[in-house]
Motif scaffolding. Structure first.
Motif, PDB file in Angstrom:
ATOM      1  N   THR A  71       0.831  -1.199   0.000  1.00  0.00           N
ATOM      2  CA  THR A  71       0.000   0.000   0.000  1.00  0.00           C
ATOM      3  C   THR A  71       0.866   1.249   0.000  1.00  0.00           C
ATOM      4  O   THR A  71       1.876   1.325   0.706  1.00  0.00           O
ATOM      5  CB  THR A  71      -0.921   0.025   1.229  1.00  0.00           C
ATOM      6  N   LEU A  75      -3.365   3.868  -2.930  1.00  0.00           N
ATOM      7  CA  LEU A  75      -3.219   2.762  -3.876  1.00  0.00           C
ATOM      8  C   LEU A  75      -2.756   1.496  -3.159  1.00  0.00           C
ATOM      9  O   LEU A  75      -1.773   1.520  -2.411  1.00  0.00           O
ATOM     10  CB  LEU A  75      -2.202   3.128  -4.962  1.00  0.00           C
ATOM     11  N   THR A  76      -3.476   0.399  -3.365  1.00  0.00           N
ATOM     12  CA  THR A  76      -3.078  -0.917  -2.849  1.00  0.00           C
ATOM     13  C   THR A  76      -2.964  -1.876  -4.023  1.00  0.00           C
ATOM     14  O   THR A  76      -3.855  -1.946  -4.874  1.00  0.00           O
ATOM     15  CB  THR A  76      -4.107  -1.465  -1.844  1.00  0.00           C
ATOM     16  N   VAL A  77      -1.852  -2.608  -4.065  1.00  0.00           N
ATOM     17  CA  VAL A  77      -1.635  -3.568  -5.146  1.00  0.00           C
ATOM     18  C   VAL A  77      -1.322  -4.938  -4.567  1.00  0.00           C
ATOM     19  O   VAL A  77      -0.759  -5.060  -3.476  1.00  0.00           O
ATOM     20  CB  VAL A  77      -0.475  -3.132  -6.076  1.00  0.00           C
ATOM     21  N   TYR A 117      -4.525  -0.896 -14.122  1.00  0.00           N
ATOM     22  CA  TYR A 117      -4.737  -2.039 -13.231  1.00  0.00           C
ATOM     23  C   TYR A 117      -3.585  -3.027 -13.105  1.00  0.00           C
ATOM     24  O   TYR A 117      -3.555  -3.798 -12.150  1.00  0.00           O
ATOM     25  CB  TYR A 117      -5.993  -2.810 -13.665  1.00  0.00           C
ATOM     26  N   GLN A 118      -2.615  -3.058 -14.038  1.00  0.00           N
ATOM     27  CA  GLN A 118      -1.660  -4.157 -13.996  1.00  0.00           C
ATOM     28  C   GLN A 118      -0.266  -3.750 -14.459  1.00  0.00           C
ATOM     29  O   GLN A 118      -0.106  -2.845 -15.281  1.00  0.00           O
ATOM     30  CB  GLN A 118      -2.150  -5.320 -14.874  1.00  0.00           C
ATOM     31  N   ASN A 131      -1.185  -6.332  -9.544  1.00  0.00           N
ATOM     32  CA  ASN A 131      -2.562  -5.986  -9.874  1.00  0.00           C
ATOM     33  C   ASN A 131      -3.104  -4.982  -8.864  1.00  0.00           C
ATOM     34  O   ASN A 131      -2.955  -5.170  -7.650  1.00  0.00           O
ATOM     35  CB  ASN A 131      -3.454  -7.230  -9.862  1.00  0.00           C
ATOM     36  N   ALA A 132      -3.697  -3.898  -9.373  1.00  0.00           N
ATOM     37  CA  ALA A 132      -4.284  -2.900  -8.486  1.00  0.00           C
ATOM     38  C   ALA A 132      -5.508  -3.487  -7.789  1.00  0.00           C
ATOM     39  O   ALA A 132      -6.391  -4.051  -8.435  1.00  0.00           O
ATOM     40  CB  ALA A 132      -4.670  -1.662  -9.280  1.00  0.00           C
ATOM     41  N   GLU A 136      -5.863   3.341  -8.718  1.00  0.00           N
ATOM     42  CA  GLU A 136      -5.435   3.106 -10.092  1.00  0.00           C
ATOM     43  C   GLU A 136      -3.926   3.246 -10.220  1.00  0.00           C
ATOM     44  O   GLU A 136      -3.314   4.140  -9.635  1.00  0.00           O
ATOM     45  CB  GLU A 136      -6.143   4.075 -11.046  1.00  0.00           C
ATOM     46  N   LEU A 137      -3.346   2.350 -10.994  1.00  0.00           N
ATOM     47  CA  LEU A 137      -1.904   2.304 -11.207  1.00  0.00           C
ATOM     48  C   LEU A 137      -1.553   3.136 -12.433  1.00  0.00           C
ATOM     49  O   LEU A 137      -2.063   2.885 -13.531  1.00  0.00           O
ATOM     50  CB  LEU A 137      -1.471   0.849 -11.411  1.00  0.00           C
ATOM     51  N   GLY A 142       3.777   2.563 -11.750  1.00  0.00           N
ATOM     52  CA  GLY A 142       4.035   1.163 -12.072  1.00  0.00           C
ATOM     53  C   GLY A 142       5.489   0.901 -12.398  1.00  0.00           C
ATOM     54  O   GLY A 142       6.079  -0.076 -11.927  1.00  0.00           O
TER      55      GLY A 142
END
Length: 277
Positions: A71, A75-77, A117-118, A131-132, A136-137, A142
């Protein structure tokens, strides 16, 4: 009961050690905080995490998948680190899952960011999926995240050495790939390297190599199923694939070299000549 307790304690200790190792060597990324535990899966239980998508990774010999959430601000992925056992297997999975061939990134062989998203990464035996989960990534975020992850991973950012088996004449740089099973949709073609070939204004076509480890057994099996002809002192095995044209192959040293997508036998032979001369 005494014997049960004696064996149970070491087993628990090994479990704790394994979990501690997984936690400690998961990438630490500046500006990101890990939330929750690092969870490790293998080929036997990967389906619990990604359902039917696990089949692709099992096909390519996945060893483990270590997964954790990171995190940063809003944003958390989800970060998944797939140990594919070899650089070639990781290369093959990356090419199968990537929307394109990927670009350069420090410390990585290939990387792709697909906002919002990726993001994907390839280095050594490791294939990374980001992956988000929330938020949003962006392209910039990224790339920065992938670069830090890549710097922490073992291995070298170099192509698999097996790609050197592909014939060089006419090969289109960056078109290489690896299919672990069922190349061209044919179960008789496993462990296949492939690339696009083309000379001057000639339309690009696909050439391939069956890896030496299985070449002998594959050749014997093809002899049973495909047609045979002699050409320039070589035995050519070939077949016509519905909607895909002629595919043919010859034995070259310890491997099988082939061409696909020809409109007729004459064109197939010209293509084989161009990559076996």
């Amino acid at each position: 009961m005494r014997w049960t307790r004696f064996f149970a304690v070491p087993a628990l200790a090994l479990f704790v050690i394994a979990c501690a190792k997984s936690e400690s060597d998961f990438p630490e990324v500046d500006g990101w905080m890990r939330t929750g535990d690092v969870i490790t899966y293998d080929a036997d239980n990967l389906w619990e995490y990604i359902n039917g998508a696990a089949e692709l990774f099992i096909e390519y010999g996945v060893q483990t998948c270590r997964a954790a959430d990171l995190t940063s601000d809003e944003l958390t992925v989800a970060v998944d680190l797939y140990d594919m056992g070899s650089p070639l297997n990781a290369f093959g999975v990356f090419n199968r899952e990537s929307p394109n061939k990927g670009g350069s990134l420090p410390h990585a062989l290939k990387a792709v960011v697909s906002p919002p998203y990726q993001a994907l990464l390839l280095k050594g035996t490791t294939y990374v999926k980001v992956n988000a989960v929330e938020g949003e990534l962006t392209e910039a975020t990224g790339r920065e995240l992938l670069q830090q992850i890549a710097a922490s991973l073992p291995g070298e950012p170099t192509p698999p050495t097996e790609l050197d088996l592909l014939p060089q004449p006419g090969r289109v740089p960056g078109s290489e790939g690896y299919q672990a099973q069922g190349f061209l949709g044919l179960t008789e073609l496993p462990q296949s390297l492939y690339a696009q070939y083309g000379v001057a204004e000639e339309e690009a076509w696909q050439g391939f190599v069956i890896l030496p480890a299985v070449a002998a057994s594959v050749w014997d099996a093809l002899h049973e199923e495909w047609e045979t002809l002699d050409h320039n002192g070589l035995t050519v095995l070939y077949n016509e694939i519905p909607y895909a044209g002629f595919v043919g192959a010859v034995q070259m040293e310890d491997r099988i070299v082939g061409a696909a997508g020809a409109s007729d036998q004459a064109e197939l032979l010209r293509r084989l000549d161009s990559i076996t001369r």
